[in-house]
Enzyme design. Sequence first.
Site, mmCIF file in Angstrom:
data_model
loop_
_atom_site.group_PDB
_atom_site.id
_atom_site.type_symbol
_atom_site.label_atom_id
_atom_site.label_comp_id
_atom_site.label_asym_id
_atom_site.label_seq_id
_atom_site.Cartn_x
_atom_site.Cartn_y
_atom_site.Cartn_z
ATOM 1 N N GLU A 30 -35.582 16.312 -21.585
ATOM 2 C CA GLU A 30 -35.705 15.122 -21.132
ATOM 3 C C GLU A 30 -36.220 14.258 -22.071
ATOM 4 O O GLU A 30 -36.040 12.770 -22.016
ATOM 5 C CB GLU A 30 -36.853 15.199 -19.735
ATOM 6 C CG GLU A 30 -36.422 13.855 -18.690
ATOM 7 C CD GLU A 30 -37.024 12.681 -18.991
ATOM 8 O OE1 GLU A 30 -36.353 11.570 -18.809
ATOM 9 O OE2 GLU A 30 -38.143 12.513 -19.539
ATOM 10 N N LEU A 62 -47.920 11.412 -17.575
ATOM 11 C CA LEU A 62 -46.761 12.131 -16.940
ATOM 12 C C LEU A 62 -47.262 13.261 -16.548
ATOM 13 O O LEU A 62 -47.768 14.401 -17.229
ATOM 14 C CB LEU A 62 -45.636 12.290 -17.936
ATOM 15 C CG LEU A 62 -44.829 11.072 -18.697
ATOM 16 C CD1 LEU A 62 -43.738 11.658 -19.740
ATOM 17 C CD2 LEU A 62 -44.132 10.402 -17.400
#
Length: 174
Positions: free
Chosen positions: A31, A24
């Site tokens: 999140e 990522l």
Amino acid sequence: MTNKEIYIVVAVDENDGIGKNGKLPWSFKKEIAYFKNLTTTTNNPNNKNIVIMGRKTWESIDLKYRPLKNRINVILTKNKDFKAEGAKISSSIEEALSFADNQTEKIFIIGGATLFNETINLPGLTGIYLTRIESKYDCDTYFPTIPNRFSNKKELGSEEENGIKYKFFLYSQT
């Protein structure tokens, strides 16, 4: 197939980017907490949800977080010799979905790109939980176009971390 609700869960940047070099390109604590809450919460405390991921996604998760706790982890791979402690191994999406039983509430497809591309048009797909990060990142992997049948877009909330805003959406069928 299965009679369980099946969702894709993904975070994307402004260009629908989802990754760079198998990782990522961002890290937002709120999140991650949202993802954990979404994929672990069940109506019945005796039940669990399934998270289905590709082998590369599994390997991208830090060892100390594998398997993802309080969820049934299923890894999709063509490698018949692949082993992953605490996870079930599957060679097809149909087989992965067959792990759902009476103690399963929901199924979440959590990546990566190959699995998203394979399942975005799955007839049994209930919806797509998408976090839209309001920034652009250097990505080499992208989320596919959301099919028109998921035209019902509902904003579930928003957050901001490190000066970056992001919003949570659920795309469902009308």
